[in-house]
Design an enzyme around this catalytic site. Structure first.
Site, PDB file in Angstrom:
ATOM      1  N   THR A  12       0.651  -1.206  -0.289  1.00 64.69           N
ATOM      2  CA  THR A  12       0.252  -0.213  -0.086  1.00 64.69           C
ATOM      3  C   THR A  12       0.579   0.887   0.195  1.00 64.69           C
ATOM      4  O   THR A  12       1.940   0.944   0.581  1.00 64.69           O
ATOM      5  CB  THR A  12      -1.334   0.010   0.696  1.00 64.69           C
ATOM      6  OG1 THR A  12      -0.430   0.345   2.643  1.00 64.69           O
ATOM      7  CG2 THR A  12      -1.564  -1.520   1.215  1.00 64.69           C
ATOM      8  N   GLY A  13       0.590   1.963  -0.440  1.00 67.24           N
ATOM      9  CA  GLY A  13       1.139   3.455  -0.933  1.00 67.24           C
ATOM     10  C   GLY A  13       2.178   3.472  -2.197  1.00 67.24           C
ATOM     11  O   GLY A  13       3.490   3.804  -1.989  1.00 67.24           O
ATOM     12  N   ALA A  14       1.984   2.544  -2.564  1.00 70.60           N
ATOM     13  CA  ALA A  14       3.468   1.784  -3.703  1.00 70.60           C
ATOM     14  C   ALA A  14       3.446   2.894  -4.782  1.00 70.60           C
ATOM     15  O   ALA A  14       4.607   2.126  -5.665  1.00 70.60           O
ATOM     16  CB  ALA A  14       2.420   1.059  -4.506  1.00 70.60           C
ATOM     17  N   SER A  15       2.893   4.191  -4.394  1.00 72.54           N
ATOM     18  CA  SER A  15       2.490   4.851  -6.037  1.00 72.54           C
ATOM     19  C   SER A  15       3.964   5.984  -6.113  1.00 72.54           C
ATOM     20  O   SER A  15       3.929   6.790  -6.812  1.00 72.54           O
ATOM     21  CB  SER A  15       1.299   5.455  -6.456  1.00 72.54           C
ATOM     22  OG  SER A  15       1.398   6.407  -5.244  1.00 72.54           O
ATOM     23  N   GLY A  17       7.288   7.280  -2.932  1.00 72.04           N
ATOM     24  CA  GLY A  17       9.046   7.198  -1.874  1.00 72.04           C
ATOM     25  C   GLY A  17       8.964   5.886  -1.544  1.00 72.04           C
ATOM     26  O   GLY A  17       9.438   5.107  -2.717  1.00 72.04           O
ATOM     27  N   GLY A  19       7.269   3.196  -0.848  1.00 71.23           N
ATOM     28  CA  GLY A  19       6.020   2.317  -1.236  1.00 71.23           C
ATOM     29  C   GLY A  19       7.300   2.034  -2.731  1.00 71.23           C
ATOM     30  O   GLY A  19       6.725   0.783  -3.450  1.00 71.23           O
ATOM     31  N   SER A 142       7.374   4.526  12.655  1.00 61.72           N
ATOM     32  CA  SER A 142       8.341   5.760  12.086  1.00 61.72           C
ATOM     33  C   SER A 142       8.605   5.640  13.695  1.00 61.72           C
ATOM     34  O   SER A 142       8.368   5.096  14.269  1.00 61.72           O
ATOM     35  CB  SER A 142       6.819   7.107  12.121  1.00 61.72           C
ATOM     36  OG  SER A 142       8.051   7.991  12.388  1.00 61.72           O
ATOM     37  N   TYR A 155      -0.534  12.464  13.473  1.00 65.22           N
ATOM     38  CA  TYR A 155       0.841  11.494  12.561  1.00 65.22           C
ATOM     39  C   TYR A 155       0.970  10.911  13.529  1.00 65.22           C
ATOM     40  O   TYR A 155       1.400   9.637  13.932  1.00 65.22           O
ATOM     41  CB  TYR A 155       2.329  12.511  11.861  1.00 65.22           C
ATOM     42  CG  TYR A 155       2.333  11.257  11.302  1.00 65.22           C
ATOM     43  CD1 TYR A 155       2.185  10.739  10.006  1.00 65.22           C
ATOM     44  CD2 TYR A 155       3.433  10.768  11.951  1.00 65.22           C
ATOM     45  CE1 TYR A 155       3.012  10.142   8.882  1.00 65.22           C
ATOM     46  CE2 TYR A 155       4.817  10.360  10.886  1.00 65.22           C
ATOM     47  CZ  TYR A 155       4.397   9.504   9.904  1.00 65.22           C
ATOM     48  OH  TYR A 155       5.802   9.059   8.980  1.00 65.22           O
TER      49      TYR A 155
HETATM   50  N1  LIG Z   1       9.548  10.717   4.742  1.00 65.30           N
HETATM   51  C1  LIG Z   1      10.248  10.630   5.359  1.00 65.30           C
HETATM   52  O1  LIG Z   1      10.139  11.257   6.681  1.00 65.30           O
HETATM   53  C2  LIG Z   1       8.972   9.199   6.751  1.00 65.30           C
HETATM   54  C3  LIG Z   1       9.621   8.840   8.508  1.00 65.30           C
HETATM   55  C4  LIG Z   1       9.263   7.808   8.566  1.00 65.30           C
HETATM   56  C5  LIG Z   1       7.940   6.848   8.303  1.00 65.30           C
HETATM   57  N2  LIG Z   1       7.529   7.165   6.759  1.00 65.30           N
HETATM   58  C6  LIG Z   1       7.241   6.204   6.251  1.00 65.30           C
HETATM   59  O2  LIG Z   1       6.783   5.514   5.419  1.00 65.30           O
HETATM   60  C7  LIG Z   1       6.214   5.599   4.523  1.00 65.30           C
HETATM   61  C8  LIG Z   1       5.949   5.909   3.147  1.00 65.30           C
HETATM   62  O3  LIG Z   1       5.888   7.770   3.229  1.00 65.30           O
HETATM   63  P1  LIG Z   1       6.717   8.254   1.815  1.00 65.30           P
HETATM   64  O4  LIG Z   1       7.585   9.161   2.462  1.00 65.30           O
HETATM   65  O5  LIG Z   1       7.116   7.773   1.007  1.00 65.30           O
HETATM   66  O6  LIG Z   1       5.499   8.962   1.357  1.00 65.30           O
HETATM   67  P2  LIG Z   1       4.925   9.400   0.297  1.00 65.30           P
HETATM   68  O7  LIG Z   1       5.761   9.658  -1.108  1.00 65.30           O
HETATM   69  O8  LIG Z   1       3.598  10.556   0.707  1.00 65.30           O
HETATM   70  O9  LIG Z   1       4.053   8.324   0.079  1.00 65.30           O
HETATM   71  C9  LIG Z   1       2.494   7.647   0.719  1.00 65.30           C
HETATM   72  C10 LIG Z   1       1.972   6.420  -0.101  1.00 65.30           C
HETATM   73  O10 LIG Z   1       0.546   6.640  -0.153  1.00 65.30           O
HETATM   74  C11 LIG Z   1      -0.333   6.496  -0.661  1.00 65.30           C
HETATM   75  N3  LIG Z   1      -1.719   6.736   0.009  1.00 65.30           N
HETATM   76  C12 LIG Z   1      -1.811   8.458   0.731  1.00 65.30           C
HETATM   77  N4  LIG Z   1      -2.824   7.831   0.959  1.00 65.30           N
HETATM   78  C13 LIG Z   1      -3.307   7.066   0.877  1.00 65.30           C
HETATM   79  C14 LIG Z   1      -4.378   6.181   0.850  1.00 65.30           C
HETATM   80  N5  LIG Z   1      -6.095   6.871   1.958  1.00 65.30           N
HETATM   81  N6  LIG Z   1      -5.323   4.966   0.370  1.00 65.30           N
HETATM   82  C15 LIG Z   1      -3.595   4.778  -0.490  1.00 65.30           C
HETATM   83  N7  LIG Z   1      -2.785   5.261  -0.231  1.00 65.30           N
HETATM   84  C16 LIG Z   1      -2.835   5.913   0.234  1.00 65.30           C
HETATM   85  C17 LIG Z   1       0.474   7.267  -1.775  1.00 65.30           C
HETATM   86  O11 LIG Z   1      -0.491   7.563  -3.323  1.00 65.30           O
HETATM   87  P3  LIG Z   1      -1.492   8.501  -3.716  1.00 65.30           P
HETATM   88  O12 LIG Z   1      -1.545   9.986  -2.730  1.00 65.30           O
HETATM   89  O13 LIG Z   1      -1.906   8.123  -4.836  1.00 65.30           O
HETATM   90  O14 LIG Z   1      -2.795   7.792  -2.557  1.00 65.30           O
HETATM   91  C18 LIG Z   1       1.412   7.713  -1.503  1.00 65.30           C
HETATM   92  O15 LIG Z   1       1.999   6.473  -2.373  1.00 65.30           O
HETATM   93  C19 LIG Z   1       4.679   5.782   5.314  1.00 65.30           C
HETATM   94  O16 LIG Z   1       3.545   5.601   6.519  1.00 65.30           O
HETATM   95  C20 LIG Z   1       5.247   7.697   6.972  1.00 65.30           C
HETATM   96  O17 LIG Z   1       4.809   7.322   7.590  1.00 65.30           O
HETATM   97  C21 LIG Z   1       7.982   8.511   6.283  1.00 65.30           C
END
Ligand SMILES: NC(=O)c1ccc[n+]([C@@H]2O[C@H](COP(=O)([O-])OP(=O)(O)OC[C@H]3O[C@@H](n4cnc5c(N)ncnc54)[C@H](OP(=O)(O)O)[C@@H]3O)[C@@H](O)[C@H]2O)c1
Length: 337
Positions: A12-15, A17, A19, A142, A155
């Protein structure tokens, strides 16, 4: 139907970052990757990358906060490939601002996507994995689920709940001898599009708290966990933050608050233009890297040397517990009468 022996992975969230990079890395091993998120253009672009990397892609537009859609995701994955080997609960959104200024609707949405979305993922896939007698659930949490910070409280609440979800689930699956393995991934700040997509009520764009790592550091840990069951894997400075928090929450409060830096570090010197992916996906074809910082560390030395080795991680935890014990033994707390 997937080729026999081909690993079937749902992300999930594969599109975007983490994922998206995880999908690429599983694809490079020849996996069948089921790509779930809301935005179709970014999902299609990811599917092309998966195919180019040597994997098989199935695009499944899904909102993880909507139970029937998550249920459908699990059923469609099994129907198409015959089984599910790995389920990665990774989707998340965020909204920045003091709790006082965040609209209740935004708070609800963050909790729905980031916490309820992961509970739904587990509920949807667990019956399938239990019936198979094997499978791995990997939850992306996280460091902020262990130690909360200001400006993104909903969050942090969601990620803390996610940690509870996997702690309890791990024990239930062990007790049931179900063959289902559960790993929690706890990254520090990662340079993904997350910070450009997040809603802001601060007047300025959000920023990651340094040090910042590249998404591949997390993706490598997720792919590693699919083959090597681990309780949890910290990526980068999240581990030190968690240890500091265990050692002394009060000291952690003080260090984070020095000079208001935990506030300043989360703000970019750039006005907010009302971007938000809380209720609608980003319309673009997406990306892996965010480009929010000039330099992001390619890998986490902690994760490679300690985090993925349970014995070393245990020793580090024992060392911090020992220090905590010493501190407790030497302090003179005020007592209730
Ligand atoms: N970036 C950081 O600093 C960081 C640090 C610690 C943990 N994390 C965790 O890592 C994970 C990935 O985060 P990322 O940084 O890669 O973020 P990202 O680039 O914003 O990616 C988020 C992904 O989630 C999808 N998404 C958002 N809302 C959704 C929904 N309601 N249903 C289905 N998909 C949804 C988005 O696609 P759509 O918008 O098209 O749905 C996108 O594919 C998250 O759990 C985040 O909390 C991130």
């Amino acid at each position: 139907m997937g080729t026999t022996g081909q690993r079937v992975v749902v992300i999930t969230g594969a599109s975007s970052g983490i994922g998206r990079e995880t999908a690429r890395q599983f694809a490079a091993q020849g996996a069948a990757v089921v790509l779930a998120a809301r935005g179709k253009p970014a999902l299609q672009a990811t599917a092309e990358e998966v195919t180019r990397a040597g994997g098989t892609a199935l695009v499944m537009p899904t909102d993880v906060a909507v139970w029937p859609q998550v249920q459908h995701l699990a059923q469609a994955a099994r129907e198409r490939f015959g089984r599910i080997d790995v389920w990665v609960n990774n989707a998340a959104v965020s909204g920045y601002g003091e709790l006082n200024t965040l609209p209740v609707e935004a708070i609800d949405r963050i909790l729905d996507v980031d916490l309820r979305g992961q509970v739904y993922g587990v509920k949807a896939v667990l019956p399938i994995l239990r019936e198979q007698g094997h499978g791995t659930i990997i939850g992306v949490s996280s460091g902020l689920g262990v130690r909360a910070v200001p400006l993104m409280i909903p969050y942090c609440i969601a990620k803390s709940g996610v940690n509870a979800l996997y702690e309890g689930l791990r024990l239930e699956e062990r007790h049931a001898k179900s063959g289902v393995r559960v790993t929690t991934i706890l990254p520090a700040s990662i340079d993904t599009p997350f910070y450009d997509s997040a809603a802001s009520w601060m007047g300025v764009r959000p920023a990651p708290i340094p040090p910042v790592y590249r998404p591949r550091a997390v993706a490598e840990a997720i792919v590693f966990a699919a083959d090597h069951p681990r309780r949890d894997i910290y990526i980068g400075a999240a581990a030190q933050l968690a240890m500091l928090q265990r050692l002394s929450p009060a000291l952690t409060d003080r260090l984070l608050a020095v000079g208001g830096q935990v506030f300043g570090r989360q703000q970019r010197n750039e006005p907010d233009r009302g971007q938000s992916n809380l209720t609608e996906p980003t319309p673009s074809s997406g990306a892996v890297d965010g480009g929010v910082v000039r330099f992001a560390l390619p890998r986490s030395r902690w994760t490679r040397l300690v985090g993925s080795h349970p014995a070393l991680a245990r020793s580090a935890a024992i060392a911090s517990a020992g220090t905590l014990g010493w501190r407790l033994a030497h302090r003179r707390p005020a007592r209730l009468r």
